[in-house]
Motif scaffolding. Structure first.
Motif, PDB file in Angstrom:
ATOM      1  N   ALA A 111      -6.877  17.355   8.215  1.00 19.04           N
ATOM      2  CA  ALA A 111      -7.231  15.970   7.691  1.00 19.04           C
ATOM      3  C   ALA A 111      -6.130  15.203   6.944  1.00 19.04           C
ATOM      4  N   VAL A 112      -5.064  15.715   6.507  1.00 17.49           N
ATOM      5  CA  VAL A 112      -4.074  15.106   5.675  1.00 17.49           C
ATOM      6  C   VAL A 112      -3.269  14.524   7.111  1.00 17.49           C
ATOM      7  N   ASN A 113      -3.197  15.130   7.954  1.00 16.75           N
ATOM      8  CA  ASN A 113      -2.323  14.693   9.064  1.00 16.75           C
ATOM      9  C   ASN A 113      -2.647  13.079   9.672  1.00 16.75           C
ATOM     10  N   VAL A 114      -4.178  12.849   9.608  1.00 16.63           N
ATOM     11  CA  VAL A 114      -4.551  11.570  10.049  1.00 16.63           C
ATOM     12  C   VAL A 114      -4.302  10.343   8.925  1.00 16.63           C
ATOM     13  N   VAL A 115      -4.352  10.801   7.649  1.00  8.99           N
ATOM     14  CA  VAL A 115      -4.328   9.686   6.613  1.00  8.99           C
ATOM     15  C   VAL A 115      -2.998   9.704   5.759  1.00  8.99           C
ATOM     16  N   TYR A 116      -2.466  10.570   6.014  1.00  5.21           N
ATOM     17  CA  TYR A 116      -1.038  10.439   5.253  1.00  5.21           C
ATOM     18  C   TYR A 116      -0.299   9.008   4.905  1.00  5.21           C
ATOM     19  N   PRO A 117      -0.146   8.275   5.627  1.00  2.00           N
ATOM     20  CA  PRO A 117       0.433   7.051   5.530  1.00  2.00           C
ATOM     21  C   PRO A 117      -0.222   6.091   4.635  1.00  2.00           C
ATOM     22  N   PHE A 118      -1.747   6.341   4.445  1.00  2.00           N
ATOM     23  CA  PHE A 118      -2.023   5.539   3.234  1.00  2.00           C
ATOM     24  C   PHE A 118      -1.793   6.143   1.852  1.00  2.00           C
ATOM     25  N   ASP A 119      -1.587   7.601   1.752  1.00  2.00           N
ATOM     26  CA  ASP A 119      -1.032   8.107   0.583  1.00  2.00           C
ATOM     27  C   ASP A 119      -0.012   7.489   0.126  1.00  2.00           C
ATOM     28  N   VAL A 120       1.156   7.554   1.099  1.00  2.00           N
ATOM     29  CA  VAL A 120       2.270   6.842   0.682  1.00  2.00           C
ATOM     30  C   VAL A 120       2.160   5.281   0.272  1.00  2.00           C
ATOM     31  N   VAL A 121       1.417   4.567   1.034  1.00  2.00           N
ATOM     32  CA  VAL A 121       1.428   3.189   0.610  1.00  2.00           C
ATOM     33  C   VAL A 121       0.451   3.022  -0.877  1.00  2.00           C
ATOM     34  N   ARG A 122      -0.578   3.915  -1.120  1.00  2.00           N
ATOM     35  CA  ARG A 122      -1.227   4.098  -2.510  1.00  2.00           C
ATOM     36  C   ARG A 122      -0.274   4.016  -3.546  1.00  2.00           C
ATOM     37  N   ARG A 123       0.496   5.295  -3.299  1.00  2.00           N
ATOM     38  CA  ARG A 123       1.671   5.523  -4.489  1.00  2.00           C
ATOM     39  C   ARG A 123       2.405   4.394  -4.862  1.00  2.00           C
ATOM     40  N   ARG A 124       2.966   3.814  -3.849  1.00  2.00           N
ATOM     41  CA  ARG A 124       3.766   2.739  -4.127  1.00  2.00           C
ATOM     42  C   ARG A 124       3.152   1.434  -4.675  1.00  2.00           C
ATOM     43  N   MET A 125       2.016   1.036  -4.349  1.00  2.00           N
ATOM     44  CA  MET A 125       1.272  -0.041  -4.602  1.00  2.00           C
ATOM     45  C   MET A 125       0.837   0.362  -6.361  1.00  2.00           C
ATOM     46  N   GLN A 126       0.356   1.744  -6.614  1.00  2.00           N
ATOM     47  CA  GLN A 126      -0.016   2.070  -8.088  1.00  2.00           C
ATOM     48  C   GLN A 126       1.139   2.123  -8.994  1.00  2.00           C
ATOM     49  N   THR A 127       2.315   2.397  -8.448  1.00  2.00           N
ATOM     50  CA  THR A 127       3.653   2.422  -9.417  1.00  2.00           C
ATOM     51  C   THR A 127       4.436   1.178  -9.293  1.00  2.00           C
ATOM     52  N   HIS A 128       4.115   0.113  -8.655  1.00  2.00           N
ATOM     53  CA  HIS A 128       4.847  -1.229  -8.790  1.00  2.00           C
ATOM     54  C   HIS A 128       4.501  -1.990 -10.140  1.00  2.00           C
ATOM     55  N   ASP A 129       5.129  -2.365 -10.548  1.00  2.00           N
ATOM     56  CA  ASP A 129       5.107  -3.006 -12.065  1.00  2.00           C
ATOM     57  C   ASP A 129       4.920  -4.442 -12.119  1.00  2.00           C
ATOM     58  N   GLY A 130       5.311  -5.028 -10.886  1.00  2.00           N
ATOM     59  CA  GLY A 130       5.761  -6.575 -10.654  1.00  2.00           C
ATOM     60  C   GLY A 130       4.270  -7.182 -10.855  1.00  2.00           C
TER      61      GLY A 130
END
Length: 327
Positions: A229-248
């Motif tokens: 499962a993780v092979n299919v959706v991993y890029p969205f995990d990277v995206v969500r972490r960056r969006m979550q931790t962005h403070d601007g």
């Protein structure tokens, strides 16, 4: 004593899901901390130091061994409702799908997708806070939140001050939600679908009931299902972490798909979009293996225990009634 009816044991589903989540999340907490720090850092320029292994001695030297579990309290507080809701929703959605006569694999995949989306939407602020807490220190960002509850209060007010009106912005706690939902739906669907299909296939191959499968087989099925499962959706995990931790004030990306295109353009496919994938394998295999198999075993044990207790109460009631009638 017959098997419990499907969809008739919500208490057991909630308890088993929460227990499985606590055990698995605490086990993989150090890997998750390193993974988040690596994901939210951009790929370095040529000649720069790369790799997630550099974070391990850095965390240990600057904060000590317990720092590998930093943010785990928030993660556990999130994972109990998240896992409980996921597994309860999964069992209940299966009842609905079966009522419409869908085939087994469709039932499992569809129920898994809806369960994952349900759990994400109901617990998302806790996931965002967990990522913010994991980001703190290490020179990534100076410490600004004392704990999970402090972050839950401060983040909406920070967003209000950034916009200039000073109002609390609850939406700040849902930054990255769309990317998470887009990634979680297929991930949960594939995870549950593969796990159930492998269990069914092995039980048919060995000509035994699924309940007779050993814990080792269940753990193996969980590990493989998570890996696929993780092979299919991993890029969205990277995206969500960056969006979550962005403070601007302004969002880091316009949409999840704009984020994917930007990351590929600026950092590349392997070093950007699939950044930290190897580390995620190390995390996902034991994590999914533990909580899928542990939930299965805990659920079955709780249902049998409840059924046995109900049977004892029924027998005791019948015995009391016979004694009254004999007097």
């Amino acid at each position: 004593m017959g098997p419990a009816k499907e969809g008739s044991n919500p208490r057991e589903y909630l308890i088993a899901g929460g227990f499985a989540g606590i055990v698995s999340r605490t086990f993989i907490a150090p890997i998750e901390r390193v993974k988040i720090l690596y994901q939210i850092s951009k790929a370095p320029a040529a000649g720069g130091r790369t790799g997630y292994l550099r974070y391990i001695p850095q965390i240990y030297k600057t904060e000590g061994v317990l720092a590998f579990w930093k943010g785990n309290t928030a993660a556990v507080i999130r994972v109990v409702p998240y896992m409980s809701i996921t597994f309860l929703s999964y069992e209940e959605y299966k009842v609905v799908f079966r009522a419409f006569g869908f085939q087994k694999d469709v039932v499992n995949v569809g129920s898994g997708m809806l369960a994952g989306m349900t759990a994400v939407c109901l617990t998302y602020p806790l996931d965002l806070v967990r990522a913010r807490l994991a980001k703190q220190d290490l020179g990534v960002k100076s410490k600004k939140y004392n704990n999970m509850f402090d972050a839950l209060v401060k983040i909406p007010w920070e967003q209000g001050r950034a916009t200039g009106d000073g109002k609390m912005r609850i939406g700040a706690l849902y930054r990255g939600l769309m990317a998470t939902v887009i990634g979680e739906a297929p991930y949960a669907g594939l995870k549950f679908g593969c796990y159930e299909a492998m269990k069914r296939g092995l039980s048919e191959y060995w000509n035994i009931e699924e309940a007779e499968l050993s814990p080792l087989i269940r753990v193996s099925c969980g590990a493989l299902s998570g890996l696929m499962a993780v092979n299919v959706v991993y890029p969205f995990d990277v995206v969500r972490r960056r969006m979550q931790t962005h403070d601007g004030h302004q969002g880091l990306y316009k949409t999840p798909f704009h984020a994917i295109a930007t990351i590929v353009r600026e950092e590349g496919f392997k070093n950007g979009l699939y950044r930290g994938l190897t580390l995620n394998y190390i995390k996902t295999i034991p994590n999914v293996a533990i909580y899928m198999s542990l939930y299965d075993m805990a659920k079955n044990w709780l249902i049998r225990r409840t059924a046995a207790e109900n049977e004892r109460q029924r027998e005791s009631k019948e015995k009391s009634e016979r004694q009254r009638e004999s007097k």
